[in-house]
Structure formats: C-alpha cells, structure tokens
Scaffold this motif. Structure first.
Motif, PDB file in Angstrom:
ATOM      1  N   PHE A   1      63.052  25.371  20.670  1.00  0.00           N
ATOM      2  CA  PHE A   1      62.199  25.847  21.762  1.00  0.00           C
ATOM      3  C   PHE A   1      62.562  25.116  23.047  1.00  0.00           C
ATOM      4  O   PHE A   1      63.193  24.052  23.037  1.00  0.00           O
ATOM      5  N   ARG A   2      62.147  25.704  24.158  1.00  0.00           N
ATOM      6  CA  ARG A   2      62.185  25.001  25.436  1.00  0.00           C
ATOM      7  C   ARG A   2      61.000  25.464  26.281  1.00  0.00           C
ATOM      8  O   ARG A   2      60.478  26.569  26.109  1.00  0.00           O
ATOM      9  N   LEU A   3      60.579  24.600  27.188  1.00  0.00           N
ATOM     10  CA  LEU A   3      59.392  24.804  27.996  1.00  0.00           C
ATOM     11  C   LEU A   3      59.773  25.187  29.424  1.00  0.00           C
ATOM     12  O   LEU A   3      60.715  24.627  29.990  1.00  0.00           O
ATOM     13  N   TRP A   4      59.017  26.137  29.985  1.00  0.00           N
ATOM     14  CA  TRP A   4      59.202  26.568  31.367  1.00  0.00           C
ATOM     15  C   TRP A   4      57.904  26.318  32.135  1.00  0.00           C
ATOM     16  O   TRP A   4      56.813  26.475  31.598  1.00  0.00           O
ATOM     17  N   ASN A   5      58.024  25.949  33.405  1.00  0.00           N
ATOM     18  CA  ASN A   5      56.832  25.703  34.215  1.00  0.00           C
ATOM     19  C   ASN A   5      56.058  26.997  34.403  1.00  0.00           C
ATOM     20  O   ASN A   5      56.566  27.965  34.961  1.00  0.00           O
ATOM     21  N   ALA A   6      54.784  27.013  33.947  1.00  0.00           N
ATOM     22  CA  ALA A   6      53.967  28.215  34.035  1.00  0.00           C
ATOM     23  C   ALA A   6      53.156  28.281  35.325  1.00  0.00           C
ATOM     24  O   ALA A   6      52.499  29.294  35.598  1.00  0.00           O
ATOM     25  N   GLY A   7      53.150  27.199  36.127  1.00  0.00           N
ATOM     26  CA  GLY A   7      52.476  27.226  37.419  1.00  0.00           C
ATOM     27  C   GLY A   7      50.970  27.347  37.339  1.00  0.00           C
ATOM     28  O   GLY A   7      50.326  27.780  38.302  1.00  0.00           O
ATOM     29  N   HIS A   8      50.354  26.962  36.219  1.00  0.00           N
ATOM     30  CA  HIS A   8      48.916  27.148  36.012  1.00  0.00           C
ATOM     31  C   HIS A   8      48.138  25.871  36.330  1.00  0.00           C
ATOM     32  O   HIS A   8      47.256  25.872  37.186  1.00  0.00           O
ATOM     33  N   ILE A   9      48.433  24.791  35.623  1.00  0.00           N
ATOM     34  CA  ILE A   9      47.873  23.473  35.921  1.00  0.00           C
ATOM     35  C   ILE A   9      48.979  22.449  35.708  1.00  0.00           C
ATOM     36  O   ILE A   9      50.083  22.777  35.252  1.00  0.00           O
ATOM     37  N   LEU A  10      48.679  21.205  36.008  1.00  0.00           N
ATOM     38  CA  LEU A  10      49.619  20.120  35.760  1.00  0.00           C
ATOM     39  C   LEU A  10      50.089  20.162  34.314  1.00  0.00           C
ATOM     40  O   LEU A  10      49.289  20.168  33.379  1.00  0.00           O
ATOM     41  N   GLY A  11      51.407  20.226  34.105  1.00  0.00           N
ATOM     42  CA  GLY A  11      51.979  20.191  32.770  1.00  0.00           C
ATOM     43  C   GLY A  11      51.999  21.515  32.029  1.00  0.00           C
ATOM     44  O   GLY A  11      52.498  21.581  30.896  1.00  0.00           O
TER      45      GLY A  11
ATOM     46  N   ASP B   1      60.647  17.428  28.210  1.00  0.00           N
ATOM     47  CA  ASP B   1      60.955  17.852  29.574  1.00  0.00           C
ATOM     48  C   ASP B   1      61.041  19.376  29.648  1.00  0.00           C
ATOM     49  O   ASP B   1      61.372  20.045  28.665  1.00  0.00           O
ATOM     50  N   TYR B   2      60.777  19.894  30.836  1.00  0.00           N
ATOM     51  CA  TYR B   2      60.973  21.319  31.074  1.00  0.00           C
ATOM     52  C   TYR B   2      62.458  21.693  30.917  1.00  0.00           C
ATOM     53  O   TYR B   2      63.355  20.891  31.213  1.00  0.00           O
ATOM     54  N   GLU B   3      62.685  22.916  30.447  1.00  0.00           N
ATOM     55  CA  GLU B   3      64.004  23.565  30.414  1.00  0.00           C
ATOM     56  C   GLU B   3      65.034  22.804  29.570  1.00  0.00           C
ATOM     57  O   GLU B   3      66.234  22.872  29.830  1.00  0.00           O
ATOM     58  N   ARG B   4      64.560  22.083  28.558  1.00  0.00           N
ATOM     59  CA  ARG B   4      65.475  21.382  27.645  1.00  0.00           C
ATOM     60  C   ARG B   4      65.233  21.874  26.228  1.00  0.00           C
ATOM     61  O   ARG B   4      64.107  21.832  25.729  1.00  0.00           O
ATOM     62  N   TRP B   5      66.287  22.365  25.575  1.00  0.00           N
ATOM     63  CA  TRP B   5      66.144  22.868  24.203  1.00  0.00           C
ATOM     64  C   TRP B   5      65.855  21.714  23.251  1.00  0.00           C
ATOM     65  O   TRP B   5      66.472  20.642  23.325  1.00  0.00           O
ATOM     66  N   VAL B   6      64.896  21.932  22.347  1.00  0.00           N
ATOM     67  CA  VAL B   6      64.516  20.937  21.336  1.00  0.00           C
ATOM     68  C   VAL B   6      64.458  21.638  19.981  1.00  0.00           C
ATOM     69  O   VAL B   6      63.860  22.716  19.857  1.00  0.00           O
ATOM     70  N   GLU B   7      65.078  21.034  18.974  1.00  0.00           N
ATOM     71  CA  GLU B   7      64.981  21.585  17.622  1.00  0.00           C
ATOM     72  C   GLU B   7      63.686  21.092  16.986  1.00  0.00           C
ATOM     73  O   GLU B   7      63.481  19.890  16.818  1.00  0.00           O
ATOM     74  N   ALA B   8      62.824  22.021  16.607  1.00  0.00           N
ATOM     75  CA  ALA B   8      61.537  21.672  16.022  1.00  0.00           C
ATOM     76  C   ALA B   8      61.591  21.640  14.502  1.00  0.00           C
ATOM     77  O   ALA B   8      60.821  20.912  13.867  1.00  0.00           O
ATOM     78  N   ALA B   9      62.474  22.443  13.917  1.00  0.00           N
ATOM     79  CA  ALA B   9      62.644  22.532  12.462  1.00  0.00           C
ATOM     80  C   ALA B   9      63.983  23.203  12.226  1.00  0.00           C
ATOM     81  O   ALA B   9      64.572  23.780  13.156  1.00  0.00           O
ATOM     82  N   PRO B  10      64.529  23.138  11.031  1.00  0.00           N
ATOM     83  CA  PRO B  10      65.806  23.816  10.776  1.00  0.00           C
ATOM     84  C   PRO B  10      65.754  25.296  11.163  1.00  0.00           C
ATOM     85  O   PRO B  10      64.878  26.042  10.714  1.00  0.00           O
ATOM     86  N   GLY B  11      66.646  25.689  12.059  1.00  0.00           N
ATOM     87  CA  GLY B  11      66.712  27.080  12.490  1.00  0.00           C
ATOM     88  C   GLY B  11      65.677  27.479  13.516  1.00  0.00           C
ATOM     89  O   GLY B  11      65.563  28.660  13.855  1.00  0.00           O
ATOM     90  N   ILE B  12      64.908  26.522  14.057  1.00  0.00           N
ATOM     91  CA  ILE B  12      63.868  26.826  15.056  1.00  0.00           C
ATOM     92  C   ILE B  12      64.028  25.864  16.235  1.00  0.00           C
ATOM     93  O   ILE B  12      63.985  24.640  16.058  1.00  0.00           O
TER      94      ILE B  12
END
Length: 529
Positions: free
Chosen positions: A157-167, A144-155
């Motif tokens: 990320f979260r996603l923001w809507n870039a307004g470019h195309i769907l998703g 989901d947008y704007e939700r922090w996710v741990e990808a690896a120990p110490g890393i």
C-alpha cells in the motif's frame, strides 16, 4: 480463503468506517471507526465485532477522526496485536484522541450506571477503557506519504494526502492474484477535503483502479466556492450579530481541524478590526491538545507559517479543568465559546447549551455536518425544546449555520476527484446517507460511467473482489442494523420528543382540572395496550 470485502460500517451512513478484507494471504481492516448518531447506531459500538479481532493481521488507517479510528482500543482489547499503519500526523493526534474517547465513555457509563442503580437496572460497561486506549498505541506504525510499504506477502500500500485534516490519507492498495500478471488495485478515498482548504494542498492520488471506494458525505450538496476573505467575512458577520444581541456566542466545534481553522480566522479578524476584541474560550482539552499538535506539524501545513501562533494568542483562553469550564458560566455576554463535540452529542458543549439555549440573547453557530439523531441535528432542524442530561430545555437562542468550514469535498469536487482516478472498473460509494450517495452516483453516471458498475452497499454487505458481485448481509446472522434505522431519528429520539410534547400539552392546559383531563386520557391510551 475467500477474496472478499465486508462493509462493517459507513455504508448507508457517515459513521463507523470499517472495511474488512480477506485475501489468500491476510485478513485486514481499512479503518476501525466508532458509530455516532442515534442510539440505535451507537449501540453497535458495544456489540462484538463481525470478525475475530485476533485473526486480523493489520490495519490501514485513513485518518484520526473518531468515526474512522474510535474502535481501535476495542480491537486491541478483543485480541488484535498486529500493526496499525498511518501517517505521523494521524499517530500524533490519536495519541490523545483515543484516550479522550475512552474517558468520555467511562464517564458516561458511570453516570448511566448511577441512573440504572436507581431504576433497578443492571450495570453496563464501556466499549473500552483508557488502559485499552494507551495499550493500542504501541501498535501504531508511522508511514510517509507516497511510499510503497509491504503489509503482508503479496499486499502492498501507499498513502496519498487526502486534504481533509492533519495526517489524512487516501490508501492505494495492490493485492497479488494467483495466475494473474497484474495485481488487484484498490483505492480507499478516506475523507476527501475540499479544494483550497486552509492548511492543506488539494487532495491527490493515483489512477487506473479495479475498485475505488469513495466517500459521499456531501455527494448531493454543492457549496458556493468562497475564497479566504469571503470565508472570514461570513464568520465576522455571524460574530458581530451574535455579540450585538448581548449574549454569548457558542460554537460547537470538532476538536481536530475545525477548531484550529476557527481560531486562526478569529485571530486574524480581531487583528484586522473586522470584529471587536472579545474573549475567546477554547473549552475542550481535546481541542487544546490538537492545537498543540498542529503547531508541531506546522512545517507540513500550508498557510500555518504565516498564520498567527494559535497557542500564543493572549486573547484565547484555554480552559482545561472542569472548574475553569464552569467558571465561564459567570460570563453573561460578549464572549465566544468553542467547545466539542461538533454534533453536540458529547463533551462540554452540552453543559454550555444547558446554560444558554433558553436565553433569547444567546447564539449557537453550527459549523459542520450534523448526523441524524444528534442534538446538533435537532437544533439544525428547528426543535423548540430538547432534552439534555434528562432535563427539558426550551430553545430560545438563535440557531445559526454556516457551511464555509467544511472538511469534506462537495458534490462537484467529488465528481472531479473520481474523474481523475479513471479508468475505474467498479465504483463503490460509502460514507454518506442514501440520498447523497445516489446523487453522486447519478452525477458520475452522467459523465458516461456505467450505472451497473456503481455499488451502494449497506452495513454488513459483502463484495466478492474477484467477480464484483455484492452479497447482501444475512439479516438474521450478519446484518447488525437495518438500513431504515440509520437514516432517520430512532425510537429513542421519538420517545424523548413524545415526553417533551406531553410536558408542553400539560403546561398549556388552562388549569389543574384541564391538566388532569390530559393525564387521564394518556392513562387510558396506556391501559388499552
């Protein structure tokens, strides 16, 4: 392990987006895109990755466009088995876009191998197959947008809507550093949409970063701002003029987003009487699948709930099979034909261009960016003759361009977007030709940002994320293509143009004797090598 980022694509060019980051706890990619454009760039798709695919822990995917995602199946085929994080919209689009990309490669490779067999040349293999494309889908993880996710120990990320195309998403990244209270903060813009774009809110993201990696596709171009009514009237004028000429209107269109915007506006223009009713053919299986995904995600998209149903419009003919596509050739005038690809470098649009470019009553309407060396770029630059599938085609059709459906922020919007991300320790400008990136750099510097804190990397350059130092790729060991080969037509384009010029010179000769003189002179040049 080093703390670095290598620019494996989209540096000094707009295609092949791929960033390889190494940290003490993980090795990962942001995007894994296909190179498009001239054949020198495309050849990189068939070379080994500049990293060991099996050693990549995960991928963060900004959006579904093939120049950002198109090498994910090859990554899988090369041994990658980690998760690929993306939005649900990107996942749903890639569920068929990658298979379509693989199909095109398989078909083009089959055609090339038939020509190679006749010429005594060895067979070639596609960069990946439809099987690879299907298998890599199992690695996709929707976020989901704007939700922090741990990808690896110490890393994380979260996603923001870039307004470019769907998703589409900008990716905010935090990486813990030994001995430091604060993590290293990075933001990858992905492709940023313009303000007030159909279907999408304006781009969003956080602020206060150590590194912002920002696209610069239109870094040197300012567009006149148009509202919805003005945009539709520009399209209506082009449609009316094209159909009044008596021929068909061809619109090379990107299958995702651009096609859906055009369908919505064409439908509204017909319903309002701004243009006469005319059959509209969507001749792209990929665009048809994308349109179905858009309707499934209508609740996420602005305006779509009050737009006409794109699928249920009886005036739009969806031509999926090859026979249906060929049947369009029987229509000599009065039709609107949308087909991929938007740069005319692949897909069914090339078949339609072969049928229409030589017709003075036909019109080709370009509605998007045309990368250097593509057929679309040649048409945009006024070529009088082009080669399609080995055949020389005279360009007698009207070639028109409009810039009101761009999916990218323009010069001023990019400057504003960067300003909203401040403070920034270092700004890295990618995904643009050198002139566009330089223009964006100068504009940002004019706002007071230090010029020595702006970086414009080339393909295979490496930046030390602890010091900010840029290390140019070793030409013999690392750099896979020279910058000059990226920004202008390559020798393949020059050779094709030379053959067209030779044919034209022979045709212009007064008689057979004069033609023999031209051929004799050419032979002498070859013998002098």
């Amino acid at each position: 392990m080093s703390f670095t980022m290598r620019f494996c694509g989209a540096a000094g060019t707009v295609t092949g987006s791929c960033y390889w980051l190494t940290t003490p706890t993980a090795s990962f990619l942001v995007d894994c895109g296909m190179f498009q454009g001239n054949k020198t760039l495309q050849a990189l798709n068939y070379e080994p990755f500049p990293f060991e695919a099996a050693q990549i822990d995960f991928v963060l995917q900004t959006h579904a466009h093939i120049d950002h995602s198109g090498m994910l199946p090859k990554l899988y085929a090369s041994g990658f088995r980690g998760p690929v994080h993306m939005t649900s919209g990107t996942r749903d689009l890639l569920s068929f876009m990658l298979a379509d990309s693989a199909f095109i490669q398989e078909m083009e490779t089959e055609q090339l191998n038939r020509r190679n067999a006749r010429r005594g040349r060895p067979e070639v293999t596609p960069a990946y197959t439809r099987s690879d494309a299907a298998e890599c889908l199992r690695l996709f993880r929707a976020v989901d947008y704007e939700r922090w996710v741990e990808a690896a120990p110490g890393i994380r990320f979260r996603l923001w809507n870039a307004g470019h195309i769907l998703g589409s998403a900008s990716i905010e990244l935090e990486i813990s550093q030994d001995g430091q209270d604060k993590p290293l903060r990075l933001l990858f813009s992905g492709d940023i949409g313009p303000d007030h774009k159909l279907f999408h809110p304006d781009p969003e993201a956080s602020s206060d970063f150590d590194y912002v990696i920002c696209e610069s596709t239109y870094g040197g171009r300012a567009r006149t701002r148009r509202n919805e009514e003005e945009r539709r009237e520009i399209l209506a004028h082009e449609v009316r003029t094209a159909l009044q000429a008596g021929g068909n209107l061809l619109i090379p269109s990107f299958a995702v987003e651009r096609t859906q915007e055009l369908l919505a506006d064409l439908t509204l223009l017909e319903q309002s009487g701004a243009i006469d009713h005319a059959p509209v053919f969507l001749d792209s299986p990929l665009a048809i699948r994308a349109t179905e995904v858009f309707e499934r995600h209508a609740h996420e998209l602005e305006h779509l709930s009050r737009q006409p149903h794109l699928i249920d419009n009886p005036n739009i003919r969806f031509t999926e099979t090859v026979d249906e596509s060929k049947a369009i050739n029987r229509i000599r005038g009065g039709a609107i034909i949308l087909a991929a690809s938007g740069m005319c470098d692949a897909g069914r649009i090339r078949h339609h261009l072969r049928q229409h470019l030589w017709r003075p009553d036909s019109t080709v309407l370009l509605v998007g960016y045309q990368a250097p060396g593509t057929l679309g770029s040649l048409l945009s630059n006024g070529a009088s003759e082009v080669t399609i599938q080995g055949d020389p085609i005279k360009v007698r059709a009207r070639i028109r361009e409009i810039d009101v459906y761009s999916g990218h922020a323009d010069h001023g919007e990019l400057v504003d977007w960067i300003g909203d991300r401040m403070p920034i320790r270092r700004l890295i400008l990618t995904h643009g030709d050198p002139e566009a990136s330089a223009a964006l750099r100068d504009a940002v510097v004019a706002t007071g940002f230090p010029v020595d804190h702006v970086t414009q990397p080339q393909i295979d350059d490496v930046i030390d994320l602890e010091t900010g130092a840029l290390e140019p790729g070793d030409r013999k060991k690392i750099r896979r293509v020279e910058p000059d080969a990226i920004i202008r037509p390559d020798w393949h384009n020059d050779a094709a143009q030379l053959l067209l010029d030779i044919r034209e010179e022979i045709d212009r000769a007064a008689d057979d004797r004069a033609r023999k003189v031209v051929i004799r002179r050419l032979r002498r040049v070859l013998e002098e090598r």
